[in-house]
Design a protein around this motif. Structure first.
Motif, PDB file in Angstrom:
ATOM      1  N   ASP A 137      35.037  41.880  69.741  1.00 53.52           N
ATOM      2  CA  ASP A 137      35.782  40.882  68.358  1.00 53.52           C
ATOM      3  C   ASP A 137      35.507  41.357  67.070  1.00 53.52           C
ATOM      4  N   GLY A 138      35.902  42.700  66.777  1.00 55.87           N
ATOM      5  CA  GLY A 138      35.174  43.295  66.056  1.00 55.87           C
ATOM      6  C   GLY A 138      33.531  43.912  66.456  1.00 55.87           C
ATOM      7  N   VAL A 139      32.870  43.659  65.807  1.00 61.03           N
ATOM      8  CA  VAL A 139      31.681  44.015  66.699  1.00 61.03           C
ATOM      9  C   VAL A 139      30.678  43.603  67.716  1.00 61.03           C
ATOM     10  N   LYS A 140      30.949  42.446  67.233  1.00 57.96           N
ATOM     11  CA  LYS A 140      30.114  41.622  68.493  1.00 57.96           C
ATOM     12  C   LYS A 140      31.746  41.403  69.391  1.00 57.96           C
ATOM     13  N   GLU A 141      30.016  41.264  70.682  1.00 56.31           N
ATOM     14  CA  GLU A 141      30.547  42.052  71.929  1.00 56.31           C
ATOM     15  C   GLU A 141      31.104  40.688  72.653  1.00 56.31           C
ATOM     16  N   ALA A 142      32.592  39.924  73.293  1.00 56.08           N
ATOM     17  CA  ALA A 142      32.982  38.907  73.069  1.00 56.08           C
ATOM     18  C   ALA A 142      32.945  38.458  74.850  1.00 56.08           C
ATOM     19  N   MET A 143      32.646  39.538  75.451  1.00 60.87           N
ATOM     20  CA  MET A 143      32.492  39.329  77.322  1.00 60.87           C
ATOM     21  C   MET A 143      30.978  39.765  77.835  1.00 60.87           C
ATOM     22  N   PRO A 144      29.735  38.658  76.774  1.00 61.74           N
ATOM     23  CA  PRO A 144      28.820  39.693  77.247  1.00 61.74           C
ATOM     24  C   PRO A 144      28.266  39.584  78.611  1.00 61.74           C
ATOM     25  N   ASP A 145      28.869  38.566  79.688  1.00 63.63           N
ATOM     26  CA  ASP A 145      28.641  38.487  80.235  1.00 63.63           C
ATOM     27  C   ASP A 145      29.740  38.814  81.970  1.00 63.63           C
ATOM     28  N   ALA A 146      30.535  40.141  81.491  1.00 54.24           N
ATOM     29  CA  ALA A 146      31.688  39.776  82.662  1.00 54.24           C
ATOM     30  C   ALA A 146      31.088  40.338  83.992  1.00 54.24           C
ATOM     31  N   ARG A 147      32.108  39.905  84.744  1.00 49.65           N
ATOM     32  CA  ARG A 147      31.543  40.631  86.179  1.00 49.65           C
ATOM     33  C   ARG A 147      32.580  41.631  86.902  1.00 49.65           C
ATOM     34  N   TYR A 148      33.601  41.710  86.506  1.00 52.77           N
ATOM     35  CA  TYR A 148      34.513  42.566  86.866  1.00 52.77           C
ATOM     36  C   TYR A 148      34.921  43.856  86.418  1.00 52.77           C
ATOM     37  N   SER A 361      30.271  63.946  83.769  1.00 56.46           N
ATOM     38  CA  SER A 361      30.778  63.310  83.549  1.00 56.46           C
ATOM     39  C   SER A 361      31.269  64.338  82.910  1.00 56.46           C
ATOM     40  N   LEU A 362      32.377  64.729  82.334  1.00 60.13           N
ATOM     41  CA  LEU A 362      32.752  65.982  81.632  1.00 60.13           C
ATOM     42  C   LEU A 362      31.700  66.839  80.838  1.00 60.13           C
ATOM     43  N   GLY A 363      31.694  65.991  79.854  1.00 58.83           N
ATOM     44  CA  GLY A 363      30.547  65.934  78.627  1.00 58.83           C
ATOM     45  C   GLY A 363      29.452  65.900  78.851  1.00 58.83           C
ATOM     46  N   GLY A 364      29.225  65.227  79.690  1.00 57.92           N
ATOM     47  CA  GLY A 364      27.747  65.037  80.356  1.00 57.92           C
ATOM     48  C   GLY A 364      27.093  64.321  81.026  1.00 57.92           C
ATOM     49  N   PRO A 365      25.646  64.409  81.246  1.00 55.95           N
ATOM     50  CA  PRO A 365      25.219  62.492  82.283  1.00 55.95           C
ATOM     51  C   PRO A 365      26.167  61.037  81.119  1.00 55.95           C
ATOM     52  N   GLY A 366      25.774  60.744  82.208  1.00 60.03           N
ATOM     53  CA  GLY A 366      26.833  58.849  81.486  1.00 60.03           C
ATOM     54  C   GLY A 366      26.212  58.539  82.243  1.00 60.03           C
ATOM     55  N   ARG A 367      26.355  56.859  82.034  1.00 59.38           N
ATOM     56  CA  ARG A 367      25.991  55.773  82.583  1.00 59.38           C
ATOM     57  C   ARG A 367      26.481  54.544  82.565  1.00 59.38           C
ATOM     58  N   PHE A 368      26.762  52.989  83.004  1.00 57.55           N
ATOM     59  CA  PHE A 368      27.413  52.154  82.903  1.00 57.55           C
ATOM     60  C   PHE A 368      25.359  51.331  82.890  1.00 57.55           C
ATOM     61  N   ARG A 369      25.678  50.350  81.783  1.00 58.57           N
ATOM     62  CA  ARG A 369      24.150  49.880  81.647  1.00 58.57           C
ATOM     63  C   ARG A 369      24.618  48.842  82.844  1.00 58.57           C
ATOM     64  N   ALA A 370      23.621  47.336  82.447  1.00 54.69           N
ATOM     65  CA  ALA A 370      23.513  46.713  83.509  1.00 54.69           C
ATOM     66  C   ALA A 370      24.532  45.313  82.734  1.00 54.69           C
ATOM     67  N   ASP A 371      24.669  45.817  81.554  1.00 56.19           N
ATOM     68  CA  ASP A 371      25.889  44.427  81.322  1.00 56.19           C
ATOM     69  C   ASP A 371      27.334  45.432  80.892  1.00 56.19           C
ATOM     70  N   LYS A 372      27.223  46.247  82.174  1.00 58.59           N
ATOM     71  CA  LYS A 372      28.547  46.876  81.801  1.00 58.59           C
ATOM     72  C   LYS A 372      29.271  47.580  80.907  1.00 58.59           C
ATOM     73  N   ILE A 373      28.548  48.160  79.948  1.00 56.38           N
ATOM     74  CA  ILE A 373      28.938  48.714  79.041  1.00 56.38           C
ATOM     75  C   ILE A 373      28.638  50.430  78.849  1.00 56.38           C
ATOM     76  N   ALA A 374      29.253  51.256  78.911  1.00 56.58           N
ATOM     77  CA  ALA A 374      28.975  53.061  78.881  1.00 56.58           C
ATOM     78  C   ALA A 374      27.710  53.146  78.087  1.00 56.58           C
ATOM     79  N   GLU A 375      27.291  54.055  78.732  1.00 58.38           N
ATOM     80  CA  GLU A 375      25.749  54.851  77.617  1.00 58.38           C
ATOM     81  C   GLU A 375      26.692  56.568  78.107  1.00 58.38           C
ATOM     82  N   GLN A 376      27.034  57.277  76.612  1.00 61.01           N
ATOM     83  CA  GLN A 376      27.416  58.624  77.385  1.00 61.01           C
ATOM     84  C   GLN A 376      26.681  59.563  76.315  1.00 61.01           C
ATOM     85  N   VAL A 377      26.941  60.330  75.946  1.00 63.71           N
ATOM     86  CA  VAL A 377      26.323  61.682  75.144  1.00 63.71           C
ATOM     87  C   VAL A 377      27.683  61.900  74.071  1.00 63.71           C
TER      88      VAL A 377
END
Lengths: 424, 293
Positions: A137-148, A361-377
């Motif tokens: 929501d803007g820059v604020k994470e609206a679903m920090p505890d999303a499960r799915y 991935s195509l652009g390089g290595p990536g992963r999902f953090r524990a809060d299910k937000i991606a980290e890529q290059v």
């Protein structure tokens, strides 16, 4: 056409897979039943080109996986629906889950749409892995505890990187800054992030113009006149749809860019439309998570880019990487869970396994953090027109990882920007 | 000084394009009393067909300087689609206005899908055609020559249309039919033919507008809906059915927008609709429209 609006394209050839080589897990858990992946992606409008690139990539990814044994021995079948308005996309999401009974839904590019679909995914307890959508929501994470719901990297990553590179390459040459950014939270927040980073870096600048065309404005002559009148020496624009090539074309013809440096954090999305004839050089040019001409690209990226350019006569952009990454993350999580349990894993087991996987991935290595937000290059750099294409490439390539560019879990973005250890 | 010249030229360029679509809308309403919501589709159709025509010309090896005549010819050619569309509209001429609005709005949606089918869902551009004529110095300001050509073409079309309606026999017949259809039919005018011709010309104004604007911008499925909203603002300000009103309304909309972008960018849309609301309250018939009973 019905075909485009609500078509169900069961595209990927599960056929023939039975004859293909068995995967690692095949002896224990191979099933003939395909893994059904619902894809929600825009196929028309301002985001049509973007969605198209993602769709092509996910088809390529599924083909490749199927040739290699599918996901834990099961073939991949894609079921396509279109991403349009939040309301209609939610209906299509429900259809994919309830009628098509897909194992996972992937896609979504617009955060406005993602914000609507994500709570429905939680409600339906359906796995959703977004390509480019977030629940910010803007820059604020609206679903920090999303499960799915697994989300892409934060929207501001590319702006943070462009701002840092603007400081790195132009630094104290920046005196008179103008911004022309899309008039919604993405454009507003990117512009604010750019200004804050300049300030934090000690750049002595003044803002001489701010323009906020609505997305899809195709006559920008008056905006360009206003920018020219302000006499900037640096322009920051996070325009990213079909209006970006129009801005560059009209701006170039009006002489706007003479003696002016630019940062275009999201230009890569429109790469093929940004022709050399109207593109000045030395732009801080953002390719997000896939730079198609990366000098030391992985064999995976090289194979994809070669196939893509041969087939479509265009260069792929970062949406291809996001689409590939989503499917690869699902595959990695599923196979890890299958290996641990010795059977086809339950949904909760897959969800728990995905964040622990490092994905190529195509652009390089990536992963999902524990809060299910991606980290890529992320890849950006200064542009050049000295190449064999009819659009710019990068003269210098800078690569930063998302953990250098996005706020940590639970932190306020603006606070993080003030205190973070930034790479420049 | 150059700042104001730049601002005015930007506003006039925008007005030149909006005028063509609004003029088509006005012409059709003036004669046929139909509010043609599909006029935006003709604009988009002109843009897409213009891209196809320029691509064809390039494939034939024609030089880039023929872009403008090719686009004009493409706009006129695809404008002939007005003939079959008008045949369809005949079914609702004598029905309630709501039927006409619904049918033309339905046509707008149908055309959107037809264009999606023919040209695909993603916006298309003419990459380098915009710069084919280079740039010019105008009152100390560097301007794309193409913008000046579009403004000139729009003025020429407006003047030609005015002369045609005022000075030719066919123009007089059209004006007579617009004034009193039954009377003109009684005097031997074939109103079906007049309607077909008028609707096709109205359609051509839209398609030519779309074809002319595409080198500077892009052809997209959304452009039909976006422009129809702006064209209606022009019509409200200028007065429904008035060609002079279309011209004045387009200039007002274009210049107000340009000033707002320069002075207060957030008010770009607001400024136009404040004027629309003011006109509706203070002069409901518009600046050049006739008050209706």
């Amino acid at each position: 056409m019905n075909l485009n609006r609500r078509s169900v394209l069961r595209g990927i050839g599960a056929a023939g897979l039975s004859a293909s080589m068995p995967g690692v897990f095949a002896p224990a858990i191979a099933q003939s039943k395909p893994v059904r992946i619902g894809i929600l992606a825009p196929r028309s409008g301002a985001m049509g080109t973007v969605g198209e690139c993602g769709i092509r990539a996910v088809q390529w990814a599924a083909d490749r996986m199927n040739k290699d044994g599918g996901i834990a021995g099961r073939p991949v079948e894609l079921v396509f629906e279109e991403e349009t308005s939040p309301k209609d996309t939610i209906e299509r999401f429900r259809r994919l889950v309830l009628q098509e009974k897909v194992d996972c839904v992937q896609g979504l590019i617009s955060t406005g749409v993602s914000m609507g679909v994500a709570p429905v995914a939680e409600e339906e307890q359906a796995l959703l892995i977004m390509w480019d959508g977030t629940t910010q929501d803007g820059v604020k994470e609206a679903m920090p505890d999303a499960r799915y719901v697994f989300r892409s990297t934060d929207n501001e990553c590319e702006a943070v990187m462009s701002s840092l590179l603007s400081v790195k390459y132009f630094g104290n040459k920046i005196k008179r800054v103008a911004g022309i950014n899309p008039d919604y939270s993405y454009g507003r927040n990117n512009w604010e992030a750019f200004r804050q980073i300049l300030t934090r870096a000690g750049v002595q600048y003044e803002v001489v113009a701010e323009q906020w065309p609505k997305v899809g404005t195709m006559d920008l002559t008056s905006h360009i006149a206003a920018l020219k009148a302000a006499k900037p020496d640096f322009i920051f624009s996070s325009m990213l749809f079909a209006d970006l090539p129009v801005f560059m074309k009209q701006g170039s013809a009006a002489g706007l860019f003479e003696g002016v440096n630019l940062a275009l954090p999201a230009a890569g999305w429109q790469l093929n439309q940004l022709k050399k004839s109207f593109m000045p050089e030395n732009i801080v040019f953002g390719h997000n998570t896939l730079y198609f001409a990366l000098p030391d690209a992985s064999p995976l990226q090289k194979a994809f880019v070669e196939d893509y350019m041969e087939r479509y006569q265009q260069a792929p952009h970062w949406e291809a990487d996001r689409a590939y990454f989503a499917l690869a993350a699902y595959k990695a999580g599923t196979e890890a869970a299958a290996k641990a349990t010795g059977r086809w894993p339950k949904l909760d087991e897959i969800i728990d396994a995905i964040p622990r996987q490092e994905v190529q991935s195509l652009g390089g290595p990536g992963r999902f953090r524990a809060d299910k937000i991606a980290e890529q290059v992320f890849y950006q750099g200064l542009s050049t027109n000295d190449n064999a294409y009819d659009f710019p490439t990068l003269r210098t390539v800078n690569a930063y990882t998302a953990d250098q560019l996005q706020k940590p879990p639970g932190m306020d973005f603006w606070e993080w920007l003030k205190t973070a250890k930034l790479p420049v | 000084m150059s700042m104001y010249v730049d601002m005015i030229l930007g506003g006039v360029f925008h007005a030149a394009v909006v005028f063509l679509v609004a003029a088509g809308l006005q012409l059709v309403f003036g004669v046929q009393k139909i509010v043609n919501l599909a006029c935006g589709s003709f604009y988009a159709l002109g843009a897409y067909f213009g891209i196809t025509a320029v691509a064809g010309a390039a494939a034939m090896g024609l030089p880039s300087v023929v872009v403008l005549p090719v686009l004009l010819a493409a706009g006129l050619a695809i404008g002939l689609i007005g003939l079959p569309v008008e045949r369809l509209l005949r079914t609702v001429y004598r029905r309630d206005e709501s039927h006409q609005l619904l049918l033309t709005f339905g046509l707008l949606l149908v055309f959107q899908d037809v264009m999606r089918f023919l040209w695909g869902p993603t916006p298309l551009t003419l990459d380098n055609a915009y710069l084919a004529y280079g740039t010019a110095e105008f009152a100390g300001v560097r301007v794309p020559t193409y913008n000046l050509l579009v403004i000139a073409a729009s003025i020429a079309i407006a003047a030609g249309l005015g002369l045609f309606l005022q000075r030719t026999r066919t123009g007089r017949i059209i004006r007579a039919t617009a004034e009193n259809r039954e009377m003109s039919e009684g005097l031997g005018v074939n109103s079906n033919r007049v309607f077909a011709a008028v609707f096709t010309v109205g359609c051509m104004l839209g398609t030519v507008g779309g074809a002319l604007v595409v080198p500077a911008s892009a052809a997209s499925l959304e452009m039909s809906v976006e422009l129809v909203v702006e064209a209606f603002a022009v019509v409200v300000i200028g007065g429904l059915g008035s060609m002079r009103g279309a011209m004045a309304g387009a200039l007002i909309v274009g210049l107000i927008r340009a000033v707002a972008i320069m002075v207060l960018p957030e008010a770009e849309i607001l400024s136009i609709y404040v004027v629309v609301i003011a006109v509706l309250i203070l002069r409901p018939a518009g600046l050049f429209g006739k008050a209706m009973a």
